[in-house]
Design an enzyme around this catalytic site. Sequence first.
Site, PDB file in Angstrom:
ATOM      1  N   GLU A   1       1.091  -1.008   0.001  1.00  0.00           N
ATOM      2  CA  GLU A   1       0.112  -0.216  -0.061  1.00  0.00           C
ATOM      3  C   GLU A   1       1.126   0.819   0.368  1.00  0.00           C
ATOM      4  O   GLU A   1       1.717   1.317   0.937  1.00  0.00           O
ATOM      5  CB  GLU A   1      -1.417  -0.221   1.357  1.00  0.00           C
ATOM      6  CG  GLU A   1      -2.179   1.380   1.363  1.00  0.00           C
ATOM      7  CD  GLU A   1      -3.181   0.957   1.884  1.00  0.00           C
ATOM      8  OE1 GLU A   1      -2.853   0.765   2.893  1.00  0.00           O
ATOM      9  OE2 GLU A   1      -4.010   1.611   2.321  1.00  0.00           O
TER      10      GLU A   1
ATOM     11  N   GLY B   1       3.375   1.866  10.610  1.00  0.00           N
ATOM     12  CA  GLY B   1       2.734   1.396  12.140  1.00  0.00           C
ATOM     13  C   GLY B   1       2.626   0.536  11.708  1.00  0.00           C
ATOM     14  O   GLY B   1       3.639  -0.618  12.347  1.00  0.00           O
TER      15      GLY B   1
ATOM     16  N   GLU C   1      -2.522  -3.636   6.906  1.00  0.00           N
ATOM     17  CA  GLU C   1      -3.836  -4.598   6.924  1.00  0.00           C
ATOM     18  C   GLU C   1      -3.751  -6.048   6.212  1.00  0.00           C
ATOM     19  O   GLU C   1      -4.913  -6.067   5.765  1.00  0.00           O
ATOM     20  CB  GLU C   1      -4.631  -3.999   7.659  1.00  0.00           C
ATOM     21  CG  GLU C   1      -5.521  -3.545   6.024  1.00  0.00           C
ATOM     22  CD  GLU C   1      -4.622  -2.295   5.403  1.00  0.00           C
ATOM     23  OE1 GLU C   1      -4.026  -1.094   6.394  1.00  0.00           O
ATOM     24  OE2 GLU C   1      -5.075  -1.267   4.798  1.00  0.00           O
TER      25      GLU C   1
ATOM     26  N   GLU D   1      -5.395  -2.369  13.166  1.00  0.00           N
ATOM     27  CA  GLU D   1      -5.737  -3.842  11.622  1.00  0.00           C
ATOM     28  C   GLU D   1      -6.914  -4.454  11.152  1.00  0.00           C
ATOM     29  O   GLU D   1      -7.317  -4.709  10.032  1.00  0.00           O
ATOM     30  CB  GLU D   1      -4.082  -4.039  11.777  1.00  0.00           C
ATOM     31  CG  GLU D   1      -3.127  -3.149  12.000  1.00  0.00           C
ATOM     32  CD  GLU D   1      -3.672  -2.231  11.377  1.00  0.00           C
ATOM     33  OE1 GLU D   1      -3.671  -1.703   9.514  1.00  0.00           O
ATOM     34  OE2 GLU D   1      -2.395  -0.477  11.498  1.00  0.00           O
TER      35      GLU D   1
ATOM     36  N   HIS E   1     -10.104  -3.539   9.832  1.00  0.00           N
ATOM     37  CA  HIS E   1      -9.288  -3.183   8.461  1.00  0.00           C
ATOM     38  C   HIS E   1      -9.790  -4.543   7.751  1.00  0.00           C
ATOM     39  O   HIS E   1     -10.351  -4.036   6.064  1.00  0.00           O
ATOM     40  CB  HIS E   1      -8.252  -3.120   7.965  1.00  0.00           C
ATOM     41  CG  HIS E   1      -7.373  -1.814   7.492  1.00  0.00           C
ATOM     42  ND1 HIS E   1      -8.379  -0.717   7.695  1.00  0.00           N
ATOM     43  CD2 HIS E   1      -6.519  -0.309   7.908  1.00  0.00           C
ATOM     44  CE1 HIS E   1      -7.812   0.278   8.028  1.00  0.00           C
ATOM     45  NE2 HIS E   1      -6.952   0.756   8.331  1.00  0.00           N
TER      46      HIS E   1
ATOM     47  N   GLU F   1      -9.266   4.544   5.960  1.00  0.00           N
ATOM     48  CA  GLU F   1      -9.293   4.426   7.477  1.00  0.00           C
ATOM     49  C   GLU F   1      -9.963   5.006   8.976  1.00  0.00           C
ATOM     50  O   GLU F   1      -8.882   5.008   9.656  1.00  0.00           O
ATOM     51  CB  GLU F   1      -7.427   5.266   6.900  1.00  0.00           C
ATOM     52  CG  GLU F   1      -6.881   4.929   6.450  1.00  0.00           C
ATOM     53  CD  GLU F   1      -6.019   3.619   6.949  1.00  0.00           C
ATOM     54  OE1 GLU F   1      -6.292   3.338   7.920  1.00  0.00           O
ATOM     55  OE2 GLU F   1      -5.607   3.192   5.386  1.00  0.00           O
TER      56      GLU F   1
HETATM   57 ZN   LIG Z   1      -5.769   1.829   8.667  1.00  0.00          ZN
END
Ligand SMILES: [Zn+2]
Length: 868
Positions: free
Chosen positions: A141, A275, A278, A312, A315, A334
Site C-alpha cells: 500500500e 506503523g 492490514e 488492523e 480493516h 482509514e
Molecule cells: Zn489503517
Amino acid sequence: MRSVAFFLALIVAAVPAAAQRLSDAVVPEHYTLWFAPDLAKETFRGRATIRAVVTQPGTSITLHAAELEFGEVRITSGGRTQTARVTTNDEAETATFTVPNRLAEGPVTIEVTYTGILNDKLRGFYISEANGRKYAVSQMEATDARRAFPSFDEPAFKATFDISMMVDRGDTAISNGRVVSDTPGPEPGKHTITYARTPKMSTYLVALLVGDFVCREGSSEGTAIRICSTPDKRQLTGFALEAAVHQLKFYNDYFGIKYPFGKLDIIAVPDFAAGAMENAGAIMFRERLLLVDPKQSSVAARKMVAIVLSHEIAHQWFGNLVTMKWWDDLWLNEGFATWMESKAVAAWRPDWQVELDAVAATQGALAVDTLPSTRAVRTKVETPEQINEVFDPIAYEKTAAVLRMIEAFVGPDSFRKGVASYLTKFAYRNAAGEDFWTEIARVTGEPVDRMIKSLVDQVGVPLLTIRQSCVGNSSEITLAQSRLLIAADRSSEPRTWTLPACFKTGDGTTGSTTRSTARCEVIERPTQAVKTSGCGGVFANADARGYYISEYSPEAVRDLARRPSSLTRVERLNLLSDEWWMVRALRHPVSVFLDLAAGLASDDTPAVLDALQTRLAFIAGNIADGPQRAPFQQWIRDRFGPVLAKLGLPGTPRDPDDVQARRATMMLLVGVSGGDAEVQRRARELARQYLANPASLGASLAPTVLQVAAVSGDRALYDRYVAKLAASTAQPEEYYRYFTALSWFTDAALVQETLKFALSPTVRSQDTGTLLRGMLRQPWARQATWTFIKDQWPALTAKLGVFQGVPEIVIGIASLCGAQDAADVRAFFVRNPIESVERSVEQAIDDIESCARVDARQSEALAGWLPR
Ligand SMILES: [Zn+2]
C-alpha cells in the site's frame, strides 16, 4: 495502514506527474504468482500468470510495473498463444505488452517471467535486516505491488491470488493464505511453500515475508491466529495474541460476518515504514507497536499495541472485504478503522478509558483542519505522491470523529446495523462514499447522508459561537456557525455544516449540570436558536461527541472552570481543548485558558492533565520566551508543584497506573516547563537508579524520569543512555525509552551528537524521521535541528526515501515558530520541491506563521495575567 507520520502543501505547484489510471479494457480475475528471493544478492525472480477478461479488443495490454526486468511474456486468447513485445514507461510505472494479432473480447491469459530488486526503501518487496541477517518483506500500500509483480495495481481491480515462494531451506515464508504444501526444492538448498487461494482482494493487500520468523499460535472462534517475530523476540508476543483473540471475536459479533480470510498471521518486522499494515490475513507491524514485555511493559505500551492491532483487524472487514473504489475515498478505510479501533479495546479493557484517547486524538485532526491549507476528507488524488499524502489526520482522525458523532446521533445499535448492511451488500467488492452514507441513512432512517456529506466534502472545522440568555427558568441558546482558522487573517469565515449538536445546562439553582438535561439538535443554519430548561451555564458538546469547536464567552469559560465536576472527564478534556483553539485563533486572550488550566490543576484524569501539560509547554516554549519566562515558570511551580508533591515522587511501581501517569505528567510540567531545579535533580537521581535497576521505577513513570533527567543531564548520563540503547535491541519498549530520551538533552554539544546519531547507520531509516521530529519539538533544539536538516538534506532523503521519513520531518518542521522561520521553510522547499509533501509543507508554514502571530499577540495578555 496506521501511519507513523502524517500530513502535506502547495507552494511550488510542482508539475503534476502524469495520471496513471489504467483503462478497464482488460480486467484481471486471478493471479498465480511465484517468487524466488535471493537475500544475499537482494534480488528476486518472479513468474506471474494473470487470468483476465478483454472488454475492448486490441493488440496491447497495459498494466503496472516498476523496477521490474521482463523475460518472456506470452499472451493466450481464443486458443492462440503469442509472444508479446514489452515496452515500459518508468514515469507512469506501467508496462505495455503488444502482440502481432488482435486479442479478442473474452478470456485472456498473460504469462510473465521477470526479475526485481529487493530494495532498501521499505516499499514493494524489500530488504530488512536484524540479528546479522537479512529478511525479505513487503509493503504494497498504496501503489507498490507493481514493484513485486506486474499487476493491475488499483484497488478496484480485485482478483483472487495463488501464491508460492521458493526460499532457503532454513527459512520460512508467510503470505496471505494458509500453507497448503511445503516441499523440498526444486532448486538445491531450497523449499517451496504454496499458500491457499485468497478470496477476491485488491493488489495492495498482498503480503510476502521471508526469513527465520517464529510464531506463537492461538485461535479465535475456529480461526487460527499466530503472532510472529524474529526468534530473539518470541517471548514478547503473548500480549498481542491475547488481544487479537479477543478482537477477532469482537468483530465477528459486531459485523455479524465471520472473519473472511481463513487464517490470521500478525508479524513484527524489523524495518517497516508504516506503523502497521492490514494485508489480508497477514498483518505486518513495526516491532515496537506489537511486542511488549509481559512483566515490564507500561499500560501505555500495551494500550498502543491493543489499539493498533484493533485498527488492523477492523480493516479485515472495512478495507479488505469492502474496499474503496479509488484512493480519494481512503477515509472510508482509514477513518472507519480509526473509529472502530477503540470500540473493540473498550469492550475488552474498560478500565483503560480509551474513549478519552479518542477525544484526545481528534486534536490531531483539528491541528490540521484549523489551517487554511487543510484538505477535504474526500480529495481528488491521481499520482502515487498524491495518494501517499492523503494518509493524514484528516483521513484518520477527522473521519473517525465524524463517525463517532453520527453513531451517537443515530444510536450505536442502529449504526451497527447500517454498517453490517453496507458490508454485506458490498462484500468482496468496492464502494464509494455515497454507497456508505446512503446505506447508513436507509437503514437508520435518519438524514445522516446530509451530515456526512457536509463534513466529508467541505473543508475545515465548524466553529459554534454560543451565546446564552435566561428567560424565566429556561435558556435560549443562540448558535452561530463559521469556519475556524488559526492562520493568516481569516480567523473565521462564514460556512454552514449539517451537524448534530448536544447541549446540557445546569438547573440554575445548584449550579450543577447533569447528563439528564442533555438535548440534541440538528444544526444546519448559519444562526440557530435552541431552548433548554434551566439557566445554569451551557456546555455545548455533551459527551464530547461532536466534531466542532465551541466558542463560549470568557465569562462562561471561567464559570465552567469554577465547577469542573459538573462536566464528565471527556467533557473537561473537550472544554480545555476548545479553549486552546480560542488562544491559537486569537479569539480569546491566553489568560482565559490559564484560568481554566488553574481550575483543572487537580483533575484526577490523566488525559486531562496530559492535555494541560502539552498546552502549557507550548506557552512556555513559544509565548513566555521573553521577560514573562521567569514569572510563568514560577506560576507553573506554584500551581502544579503541590499537585506533584501530593502524588509523591517516585511513588512505587505498584501504584495504580493512573496515579503513575498523572505523576509522570506533573513531573514533566513542573520539571521542564516550570524549570524546577529540584525536580530535575531528583529525576537525575532516579534515572541513575533506573539505569542500575529497571525494576526500581514503575513502567509508566520511567520514560518521563529519563526525559526530565536529560534536560539537565551531562555527557556522562548521555553516554549511559546510548550504551543502554545499544544493549536493548531485543526489547523494543526499553530501546525506544532511551532513544526518545536522547532528544531531551539540552546541552548544545549533545544536541549536535543526537543529530549526527539520527543519520548514522546505527539508527534504522524507519526511526530517523521520528527522532528528528522529536528534536524539532524541543524549543532548545529546534533551530539546530532545522539547520542540520537543511545541511544534510541530500543524505537524509537518500536514507529515508521521500515516502516515509520525509513526511515525518515536515510535520516536525511545523513546530518552528517565527515569521522568519516560515519564510525560510518556504524558500527551502522552493529550492527542494518534493511532490509527496507539497501539502504538508504548506501546512507546516501555516502552522509556523500562526505560532508567530500567537507569540506576538498573546505575550502581552500573558504578561498582564501573571502575578508580579
Ligand atoms: Zn489503517
